[in-house]
Design a protein around this motif. Structure first.
Motif, PDB file in Angstrom:
ATOM      1  N   TYR A  73       0.833  -1.207   0.000  1.00 10.87           N
ATOM      2  CA  TYR A  73       0.000   0.000   0.000  1.00 10.87           C
ATOM      3  C   TYR A  73       0.865   1.254   0.000  1.00 10.87           C
ATOM      4  O   TYR A  73       0.565   2.226  -0.712  1.00 10.87           O
ATOM      5  N   LEU A  74       1.934   1.257   0.780  1.00 12.41           N
ATOM      6  CA  LEU A  74       2.787   2.445   0.815  1.00 12.41           C
ATOM      7  C   LEU A  74       3.343   2.766  -0.564  1.00 12.41           C
ATOM      8  O   LEU A  74       3.504   3.939  -0.915  1.00 12.41           O
ATOM      9  N   MET A  75       3.625   1.756  -1.345  1.00 17.11           N
ATOM     10  CA  MET A  75       4.112   2.008  -2.695  1.00 17.11           C
ATOM     11  C   MET A  75       3.077   2.785  -3.504  1.00 17.11           C
ATOM     12  O   MET A  75       3.417   3.700  -4.257  1.00 17.11           O
ATOM     13  N   THR A  76       1.794   2.458  -3.329  1.00 11.54           N
ATOM     14  CA  THR A  76       0.765   3.190  -4.072  1.00 11.54           C
ATOM     15  C   THR A  76       0.665   4.636  -3.599  1.00 11.54           C
ATOM     16  O   THR A  76       0.243   5.513  -4.348  1.00 11.54           O
ATOM     17  N   VAL A  77       1.035   4.893  -2.369  1.00 15.89           N
ATOM     18  CA  VAL A  77       0.986   6.250  -1.819  1.00 15.89           C
ATOM     19  C   VAL A  77       2.183   7.080  -2.264  1.00 15.89           C
ATOM     20  O   VAL A  77       2.057   8.266  -2.592  1.00 15.89           O
ATOM     21  N   LEU A  78       3.360   6.468  -2.312  1.00 14.51           N
ATOM     22  CA  LEU A  78       4.610   7.222  -2.340  1.00 14.51           C
ATOM     23  C   LEU A  78       5.263   7.367  -3.710  1.00 14.51           C
ATOM     24  O   LEU A  78       6.189   8.174  -3.857  1.00 14.51           O
ATOM     25  N   LEU A  79       4.826   6.624  -4.703  1.00 14.35           N
ATOM     26  CA  LEU A  79       5.585   6.540  -5.951  1.00 14.35           C
ATOM     27  C   LEU A  79       5.930   7.897  -6.556  1.00 14.35           C
ATOM     28  O   LEU A  79       7.086   8.151  -6.909  1.00 14.35           O
ATOM     29  N   THR A  80       4.959   8.768  -6.698  1.00 18.03           N
ATOM     30  CA  THR A  80       5.250  10.048  -7.352  1.00 18.03           C
ATOM     31  C   THR A  80       6.104  10.946  -6.461  1.00 18.03           C
ATOM     32  O   THR A  80       6.935  11.712  -6.956  1.00 18.03           O
ATOM     33  N   ASP A  81       5.918  10.853  -5.148  1.00 16.98           N
ATOM     34  CA  ASP A  81       6.759  11.631  -4.234  1.00 16.98           C
ATOM     35  C   ASP A  81       8.206  11.142  -4.285  1.00 16.98           C
ATOM     36  O   ASP A  81       9.147  11.943  -4.297  1.00 16.98           O
ATOM     37  N   LEU A  82       8.389   9.830  -4.302  1.00 14.42           N
ATOM     38  CA  LEU A  82       9.739   9.277  -4.401  1.00 14.42           C
ATOM     39  C   LEU A  82      10.392   9.682  -5.723  1.00 14.42           C
ATOM     40  O   LEU A  82      11.587   9.999  -5.765  1.00 14.42           O
ATOM     41  N   HIS A  83       9.616   9.673  -6.775  1.00 13.98           N
ATOM     42  CA  HIS A  83      10.112  10.101  -8.085  1.00 13.98           C
ATOM     43  C   HIS A  83      10.607  11.541  -8.021  1.00 13.98           C
ATOM     44  O   HIS A  83      11.688  11.877  -8.530  1.00 13.98           O
ATOM     45  N   SER A  84       9.855  12.394  -7.350  1.00 11.84           N
ATOM     46  CA  SER A  84      10.220  13.813  -7.260  1.00 11.84           C
ATOM     47  C   SER A  84      11.472  14.048  -6.422  1.00 11.84           C
ATOM     48  O   SER A  84      12.128  15.083  -6.562  1.00 11.84           O
ATOM     49  N   MET A  85      11.804  13.106  -5.559  1.00  9.16           N
ATOM     50  CA  MET A  85      12.970  13.262  -4.686  1.00  9.16           C
ATOM     51  C   MET A  85      14.292  13.013  -5.408  1.00  9.16           C
ATOM     52  O   MET A  85      15.359  13.297  -4.860  1.00  9.16           O
ATOM     53  N   GLN A  86      14.245  12.470  -6.624  1.00  6.08           N
ATOM     54  CA  GLN A  86      15.467  12.074  -7.319  1.00  6.08           C
ATOM     55  C   GLN A  86      16.009  13.208  -8.193  1.00  6.08           C
ATOM     56  O   GLN A  86      15.271  14.105  -8.593  1.00  6.08           O
ATOM     57  N   ASP A  87      17.303  13.124  -8.516  1.00  5.99           N
ATOM     58  CA  ASP A  87      17.852  14.037  -9.513  1.00  5.99           C
ATOM     59  C   ASP A  87      17.418  13.554 -10.902  1.00  5.99           C
ATOM     60  O   ASP A  87      16.735  12.533 -11.035  1.00  5.99           O
ATOM     61  N   GLU A  88      17.786  14.282 -11.925  1.00  7.16           N
ATOM     62  CA  GLU A  88      17.245  14.008 -13.261  1.00  7.16           C
ATOM     63  C   GLU A  88      17.530  12.586 -13.737  1.00  7.16           C
ATOM     64  O   GLU A  88      16.631  11.878 -14.206  1.00  7.16           O
ATOM     65  N   ALA A  89      18.777  12.148 -13.616  1.00  9.28           N
ATOM     66  CA  ALA A  89      19.135  10.817 -14.109  1.00  9.28           C
ATOM     67  C   ALA A  89      18.431   9.725 -13.309  1.00  9.28           C
ATOM     68  O   ALA A  89      17.905   8.755 -13.879  1.00  9.28           O
ATOM     69  N   ASN A  90      18.399   9.880 -12.005  1.00  7.70           N
ATOM     70  CA  ASN A  90      17.767   8.867 -11.164  1.00  7.70           C
ATOM     71  C   ASN A  90      16.249   8.908 -11.270  1.00  7.70           C
ATOM     72  O   ASN A  90      15.582   7.892 -11.083  1.00  7.70           O
ATOM     73  N   GLY A 110       3.556  -2.201 -14.526  1.00  7.87           N
ATOM     74  CA  GLY A 110       2.725  -2.291 -15.713  1.00  7.87           C
ATOM     75  C   GLY A 110       1.811  -1.106 -15.938  1.00  7.87           C
ATOM     76  O   GLY A 110       0.847  -1.195 -16.705  1.00  7.87           O
ATOM     77  N   LYS A 111       2.087   0.014 -15.286  1.00  5.52           N
ATOM     78  CA  LYS A 111       1.291   1.227 -15.488  1.00  5.52           C
ATOM     79  C   LYS A 111       2.101   2.440 -15.050  1.00  5.52           C
ATOM     80  O   LYS A 111       3.127   2.303 -14.389  1.00  5.52           O
ATOM     81  N   ARG A 112       1.622   3.616 -15.424  1.00  6.51           N
ATOM     82  CA  ARG A 112       2.323   4.839 -15.060  1.00  6.51           C
ATOM     83  C   ARG A 112       2.240   5.086 -13.553  1.00  6.51           C
ATOM     84  O   ARG A 112       1.277   4.680 -12.895  1.00  6.51           O
ATOM     85  N   LEU A 113       3.254   5.759 -13.032  1.00  8.03           N
ATOM     86  CA  LEU A 113       3.286   6.049 -11.599  1.00  8.03           C
ATOM     87  C   LEU A 113       2.021   6.775 -11.161  1.00  8.03           C
ATOM     88  O   LEU A 113       1.441   6.474 -10.111  1.00  8.03           O
ATOM     89  N   ALA A 115      -3.113   7.186  -8.039  1.00  3.97           N
ATOM     90  CA  ALA A 115      -4.509   7.642  -8.091  1.00  3.97           C
ATOM     91  C   ALA A 115      -5.428   6.818  -7.197  1.00  3.97           C
ATOM     92  O   ALA A 115      -6.488   7.293  -6.783  1.00  3.97           O
ATOM     93  N   GLY A 116      -5.028   5.601  -6.843  1.00  2.00           N
ATOM     94  CA  GLY A 116      -5.882   4.751  -6.019  1.00  2.00           C
ATOM     95  C   GLY A 116      -5.592   4.802  -4.535  1.00  2.00           C
ATOM     96  O   GLY A 116      -6.174   4.023  -3.769  1.00  2.00           O
ATOM     97  N   ARG A 117      -4.733   5.723  -4.102  1.00  7.79           N
ATOM     98  CA  ARG A 117      -4.317   5.675  -2.696  1.00  7.79           C
ATOM     99  C   ARG A 117      -5.440   6.035  -1.727  1.00  7.79           C
ATOM    100  O   ARG A 117      -5.538   5.438  -0.650  1.00  7.79           O
ATOM    101  N   ASP A 118      -6.288   6.988  -2.075  1.00 10.45           N
ATOM    102  CA  ASP A 118      -7.380   7.354  -1.163  1.00 10.45           C
ATOM    103  C   ASP A 118      -8.344   6.185  -0.972  1.00 10.45           C
ATOM    104  O   ASP A 118      -8.819   5.931   0.139  1.00 10.45           O
ATOM    105  N   GLU A 119      -8.596   5.486  -2.045  1.00  9.26           N
ATOM    106  CA  GLU A 119      -9.520   4.352  -1.987  1.00  9.26           C
ATOM    107  C   GLU A 119      -8.994   3.242  -1.080  1.00  9.26           C
ATOM    108  O   GLU A 119      -9.765   2.534  -0.426  1.00  9.26           O
ATOM    109  N   GLY A 120      -7.672   3.111  -1.012  1.00  4.76           N
ATOM    110  CA  GLY A 120      -7.087   2.029  -0.219  1.00  4.76           C
ATOM    111  C   GLY A 120      -6.768   2.385   1.216  1.00  4.76           C
ATOM    112  O   GLY A 120      -6.369   1.511   1.997  1.00  4.76           O
TER     113      GLY A 120
END
Length: 230
Positions: free
Chosen positions: A110-127, A140-143, A148-153
């Motif tokens: 569940y935490l992965m569904t919450v954090l993916l875009t935030d974790l992405h934003s924490m990286q430098d360009e290459a990472n 198998g889908k975009r971050l 988008a399903g985190r509130d539901e879960g």
């Protein structure tokens, strides 16, 4: 000789976020061992100690290199038996392994569904590019679609913590009257979320939230040395 500790970071080296590295950070503090932190980004991990592991944490203690947070905790207890125990015996090791599996299979997904875009934003360009490509290939889908399903879960996630919440009504820590490595396993997961995202996971004032606050205060408050995401 000071232990080298390879710790996962993003573009800001002062904001380590990995749940597994937080377990090791807490374990080192619990054992009262000094460590030199080596900030390590995703693309640098394959070069750590000559390719010793595909993931961090990794530590070097003299000639010994150990990877994986659980293996590191076992090593620290064996190498430094005169210092406070992380497990309290064989039963504690078995209990910690159960807690690890529960955390990995119940909390982390569940935490992965919450954090993916935030974790992405924490990286430098290459990472950032590496993180998006590797996670989207795995999921198998975009971050953004995953998050988008985190509130539901959220309600289901909070309900899944009921065994922990109930147990903490009997004792202040998973380890009993004081923390053990089992506490650091769950703490690492929730600290991952705290550092990466302002999303409110825990119910305010609940038993799990109160336990988490106690864990943040441990070992001189090292958990609070990294501010919560805003």
């Amino acid at each position: 000789m000071t232990i080298l500790f390879y710790d996962l970071v993003g573009h800001d080296a002062k904001r380590p976020f990995s749940p597994h590295c937080w377990k090791t950070k807490m374990a080192l503090a619990h054992k009262r061992l000094d460590a030199t932190k080596v900030p390590t980004r995703f693309l640098e991990v394959p070069k750590v100690e000559g390719g010793a592991s595909k993931t961090v944490p990794v530590i070097r203690d003299g000639e010994r290199v150990v990877a994986d947070s659980f293996a590191i905790a076992l090593y620290l207890d064996e190498a430094y038996p005169e210092r406070p125990t992380l497990f309290g015996g064989e039963g504690g090791k078995a209990t910690a392994r159960f807690i690890e599996r529960w955390s990995q299979l119940t909390i982390h997904p569940y935490l992965m569904t919450v954090l993916l875009t935030d974790l992405h934003s924490m990286q430098d360009e290459a990472n950032r590019a590496y993180f998006r490509e590797s996670r989207e290939q795995r999921l198998g889908k975009r971050l953004e679609e995953v998050v988008a399903g985190r509130d539901e879960g959220l309600a289901g996630f909070r309900a899944s913590l009921e065994p922990l919440r109930s147990m903490l009504s009997y004792q202040p820590f998973i380890g009993g009257t004081s923390p053990l490595f089992a506490d650091y396993i769950v703490f690492g997961a929730l600290q991952w979320a705290r550092v990466a995202s302002p999303y409110q996971l825990l119910e305010t004032g609940g038993g799990v939230a109160e336990w988490f606050e106690r864990c943040l205060d441990l070992h001189g408050g090292i958990g609070r040395q990294v501010a919560a995401a805003a």
